[in-house]
Motif scaffolding. Structure first.
Motif: not given
Length: 517
Positions: A405, A408, A449, A453, A456-457
């Motif tokens: 996190l 990013v 990024p 992402i 992370l998602g």
């Protein structure tokens, strides 16, 4: 081109410490990058995500996210000559919190990382007599860790507490010696030793019966996996977890390097050395797993695992069955200890460097101020019968929703908020044969990024859908989501504290062309 008087740079280097040469810096950076995850995480991630086909997304992730972000960390630390908080503060005052967020992440990781090293130290000794007997799993969870029910228990496990204390004493001793005498010399000695020791382990594993089946299982490509988004997410996640990027280590280390050092060239050496070691680890681990599968009369997939299960359950079982198993065990666990030690030194150094800069402390004072509370928390939480539960939860959430996190957000802030990538790219290109230009800016501002992402998602959705590890909700709230949130809050509260020496923020000024003045 630098117009800073040479004496100013030399004086700052003498005060903060510095690596004696580019070679020492590269060894230290490789020592940080090559850690436990290279040995016990990469082989299984590759096996689970397409086998030989995983090499494609892995290389793509390395070239489009790993090395570009490594360059970004190098640019920040090398240009602004400070710890993560100081480098961000010198870049733009409002971004200091990102540096302290990274410091908080390193504090959390160091507290539990030391426990795994303590386990490896004990298992290096257990290997000599194969102390786990016929039941490696029961021995590890029962007799050794004395794991109880999920929760937090203060019952001490002396077999963990004593080696854990010794690990912290060794870490403190190295860090008290300073950047060159401590960190630099440790890496310069231990990394060649690690390569030799692990190389012997790999060769020994390759000659075990069934090794070929293990390598077939690892490298047989599943081309259909390349159309699966989770496979690409796994590749990007693995690169960030293994390169020591995004949480202040490389910013800190690059601030200790002479200002005329070729940083992009150094980054390529570090990046490919790290990936080369991961490939070597995959070969050694799966050759051994192939032997275990043949000895047990099952498929390789039935014995393949990762993390704690691979190191402290599967490998002891292999050692018990393999010819000259004691030697195999000592080599494996000594490799874990060395890889873990050099990585942990770098993790703790991030915190020490940040505290030193903020409060204008001596190395000795900052080292004691940082490591004493770290060691106490480590002993309180991870030398007890509930230590494994807390460690597993912290490790998962700090890695997924801490490191990734902040990485990013850092990329987005620097590229789209502050638009400083051109100046940082110019700094990296100065004195290097590699031009860090538009290609790098596109990768750092868009490609990397997007990849992270995605990781992370998928991770967030999985953890919301299914409680991690089947642990109690309150433990996930405190040591999982709570810990990940706490480092963010800490980061921006720490940034509000005043610098003891405010002039430190103005030692490096940036003119319109991005040169030091």
């Amino acid at each position: 081109m630098s117009t800073t008087p040479e004496g100013v740079q030399d004086g700052a280097a003498a005060k903060r410490g510095a690596f004696s040469s580019r070679q020492v810096f590269i060894f230290a950076a490789i020592g940080s990058a090559v850690g436990l995850g290279n040995i016990w995480r990469f082989p299984y991630v590759a096996y689970e995500n397409g086998g030989g086909a995983f090499v494609i997304p892995y290389i793509v992730a390395l070239l489009t996210a790993g090395i570009p972000f490594l360059f970004l960390d190098y640019a920040l630390g090398h240009r602004y000559r400070g710890s993560a908080p100081l480098s961000f503060a010198r870049l733009r005052k409002g971004t200091e919190g990102l540096g302290w967020w990274q410091v908080g992440i390193c504090f959390m990781i160091a507290v539990y990382y030391a426990a795994v090293m303590a386990w490896a130290v004990r298992y290096a000794m257990f290997s000599v007599t194969e102390a786990w007997g016929d039941d490696p799993e029961g021995f590890f969870f029962g007799k050794f860790l004395q794991v109880g029910d999920p929760g937090v228990d203060a019952t001490p496990v002396w077999g963990v507490l004593i080696p854990l204390l010794l690990v912290w004493i060794a870490i403190v001793a190295v860090l008290l010696l300073g950047v060159q005498k401590g960190i630099g010399r440790t890496a310069f000695f231990f990394i060649p030793v690690l390569v030799v020791v692990f190389g012997i382990l790999v060769v020994r594993s390759l000659f075990l019966p069934g090794a070929g089946e293990g390598l077939d299982a690892l490298f047989t490509p599943n081309w259909g996996a390349l159309t699966d988004a989770t496979v690409w997410a796994a590749a990007y996640g693995q690169i960030f977890f293994s390169l020591s990027i995004g949480f202040g280590i490389m910013i800190t280390y690059s601030s200790y390097v002479h200002k005329h050092t070729d940083m992009p060239g150094s980054g390529l050496v570090v990046g490919f050395a790290n990936s080369g070691f991961e490939l070597l680890a995959g070969i050694g681990v799966f050759a051994a797993l192939g032997f275990m599968a043949q000895a047990s009369g099952v498929a390789v997939g039935d014995v393949a695992t990762s993390g704690v299960g691979l190191a402290f359950v599967a490998f002891p079982a292999i050692i018990s069955e393999a010819p000259a198993g004691a030697l195999l065990g000592v080599l494996f666990f000594v490799s874990l200890v060395i890889a873990g030690f050099t990585s942990m030194v770098s993790i703790v150094e991030v915190v020490i460097s940040g505290v030193r800069d903020k409060f204008d402390m001596t190395r000795k004072g900052a080292t004691i101020a940082v490591t004493v509370p770290m060691a106490l928390l480590s002993l309180v939480f991870f030398s007890t019968t509930s230590g494994l539960y807390v460690l597993d939860i912290l490790d998962h959430f700090i890695n997924q929703f801490g490191i990734l996190l902040v990485a990013v957000i850092s990329m987005l802030v620097l590229s789209w908020g502050l638009r400083v990538l051109p100046a940082l790219g110019d700094h990296l290109s100065d004195g290097s044969s590699i031009t860090v230009g538009a290609w790098w800016r596109i990768l750092v501002s868009i490609v990397a990024p997007i990849g992270l992402i995605l990781v992370l998602g998928l991770s967030f959705w999985e953890d919301v859908k299914t409680p991690y590890g089947g642990n109690p909700g309150w433990m996930l709230a405190v040591f999982g989501w709570g810990a990940a949130g706490a480092v963010i809050v800490f980061g921006f509260l720490a940034a509000r504290a005043k610098w003891r020496d405010p002039e430190i923020l103005s030692e490096v000024h940036i003119n319109k062309k991005g040169a030091e003045s």
